[in-house]
Enzyme design. Sequence first.
Site, PDB file in Angstrom:
ATOM      1  N   ASP A  21       0.814  -1.208   0.000  1.00  0.00           N
ATOM      2  CA  ASP A  21       0.000   0.000   0.000  1.00  0.00           C
ATOM      3  C   ASP A  21       0.860   1.275   0.000  1.00  0.00           C
ATOM      4  O   ASP A  21       0.511   2.272   0.640  1.00  0.00           O
ATOM      5  CB  ASP A  21      -0.952  -0.017   1.212  1.00  0.00           C
ATOM      6  CG  ASP A  21      -1.972   1.110   1.178  1.00  0.00           C
ATOM      7  OD1 ASP A  21      -2.235   1.641   0.089  1.00  0.00           O
ATOM      8  OD2 ASP A  21      -2.490   1.481   2.253  1.00  0.00           O
ATOM      9  N   TYR A  22       1.981   1.240  -0.714  1.00  0.00           N
ATOM     10  CA  TYR A  22       2.729   2.493  -0.893  1.00  0.00           C
ATOM     11  C   TYR A  22       1.904   3.444  -1.747  1.00  0.00           C
ATOM     12  O   TYR A  22       1.303   3.035  -2.741  1.00  0.00           O
ATOM     13  CB  TYR A  22       4.070   2.218  -1.578  1.00  0.00           C
ATOM     14  CG  TYR A  22       5.124   1.660  -0.662  1.00  0.00           C
ATOM     15  CD1 TYR A  22       5.813   2.489   0.220  1.00  0.00           C
ATOM     16  CD2 TYR A  22       5.437   0.300  -0.674  1.00  0.00           C
ATOM     17  CE1 TYR A  22       6.782   1.968   1.069  1.00  0.00           C
ATOM     18  CE2 TYR A  22       6.401  -0.225   0.165  1.00  0.00           C
ATOM     19  CZ  TYR A  22       7.077   0.615   1.039  1.00  0.00           C
ATOM     20  OH  TYR A  22       8.031   0.103   1.872  1.00  0.00           O
ATOM     21  N   GLU A  23       1.899   4.718  -1.353  1.00  0.00           N
ATOM     22  CA  GLU A  23       1.093   5.714  -2.060  1.00  0.00           C
ATOM     23  C   GLU A  23       1.908   6.917  -2.523  1.00  0.00           C
ATOM     24  O   GLU A  23       1.406   7.765  -3.261  1.00  0.00           O
ATOM     25  CB  GLU A  23      -0.063   6.161  -1.143  1.00  0.00           C
ATOM     26  CG  GLU A  23      -0.899   4.965  -0.681  1.00  0.00           C
ATOM     27  CD  GLU A  23      -2.161   5.333   0.088  1.00  0.00           C
ATOM     28  OE1 GLU A  23      -2.404   6.541   0.305  1.00  0.00           O
ATOM     29  OE2 GLU A  23      -2.908   4.399   0.476  1.00  0.00           O
ATOM     30  N   HIS A  24       3.177   7.008  -2.085  1.00  0.00           N
ATOM     31  CA  HIS A  24       4.064   8.118  -2.457  1.00  0.00           C
ATOM     32  C   HIS A  24       5.430   7.538  -2.823  1.00  0.00           C
ATOM     33  O   HIS A  24       5.890   6.599  -2.165  1.00  0.00           O
ATOM     34  CB  HIS A  24       4.189   9.115  -1.297  1.00  0.00           C
ATOM     35  CG  HIS A  24       2.866   9.555  -0.765  1.00  0.00           C
ATOM     36  ND1 HIS A  24       2.077  10.496  -1.391  1.00  0.00           N
ATOM     37  CD2 HIS A  24       2.166   9.147   0.335  1.00  0.00           C
ATOM     38  CE1 HIS A  24       0.963  10.665  -0.695  1.00  0.00           C
ATOM     39  NE2 HIS A  24       0.986   9.852   0.342  1.00  0.00           N
TER      40      HIS A  24
END
Length: 306
Positions: free
Chosen positions: A154-157
């Site tokens: 769930d990396y978002e950046h």
Amino acid sequence: MKFPSVLLALLIILQAFSPHHVSIQAAPTNSNLFREYIGAEFNNVRFQDVPINSNVEFHFILSFAIDYDTSSSPSPTNGKFNIFWDNDNLSPSQVSSIKNSHSNVKVALSLGGDSVQGGYAYFDPSSVSSWVSNAVSSLTKIIKENHLDGIDIDYEHFKADPDTFAECIGQLISTLKKNGVIKFASIAPFDDDQVQSHYQTLWKSYGHLVDYVNFQFYAYDQGTTVSQFMDYFKTQSSNYQGGKVLASFISDGSGGLSPADGFFTACSKLKSQQQLHGIFVWSADDSKSNGFRYEKQSQSLLAIPH
């Protein structure tokens, strides 16, 4: 001896002309999988607070492990993961306890998330090989100590390009599966250009290793309609071709199609089309205040034989 070969020939001819021939190949794909993120907001929610229907496959997803240090102003650690979930209330003994009391429960671990101590949590590897080596080592330890079954990405950046992300995450999942450390892996993208470019690059190279796509449909605008949701679902199923894209909602109703506005209507439609691969919720921490009413409803829908 001729009789069986005649039968075989007839069978081949019948199959070729059968209108059901195609549908024999494409088996129904509905699933009774229910997944829920837990532990990110430190409001003392426990596994046993959440209602668990014995007729679904249930995954808790601990949120989060992050490759940052645990100082007051954390910085990236190049794949050396630390625990950032509510480990007091969701400890290894509590993981064992909920799994022992419910044979249908598995517990996974989500990596990354949106933020760490008020700042963005960036995917920021020094190199593919060093990040993978550190990640495999640190996560194997966390997964074994906490009796976990899988991971969620769930990396978002990002401070790395899509190819680097794809190689790091792809090799991580591959190694953990090959070593028998995890049984399943999921990814959690949403509709944002940078996010999609990273996850779709990962999907192209390593999609065969990803068991579920926890697509964050609640990242779409609040007030999403049923027909819009159905369109979004179709688009993302195409983006993650062949993947098990799960339907999703956010407990506090702050985005996407909410349960109050027709989420379960959309899920019933997907189910009738054999496309309901499961439902996931963000998050148990927020649902605690409404008595988990939508978790119960989700599981009831999933538990109906398909």
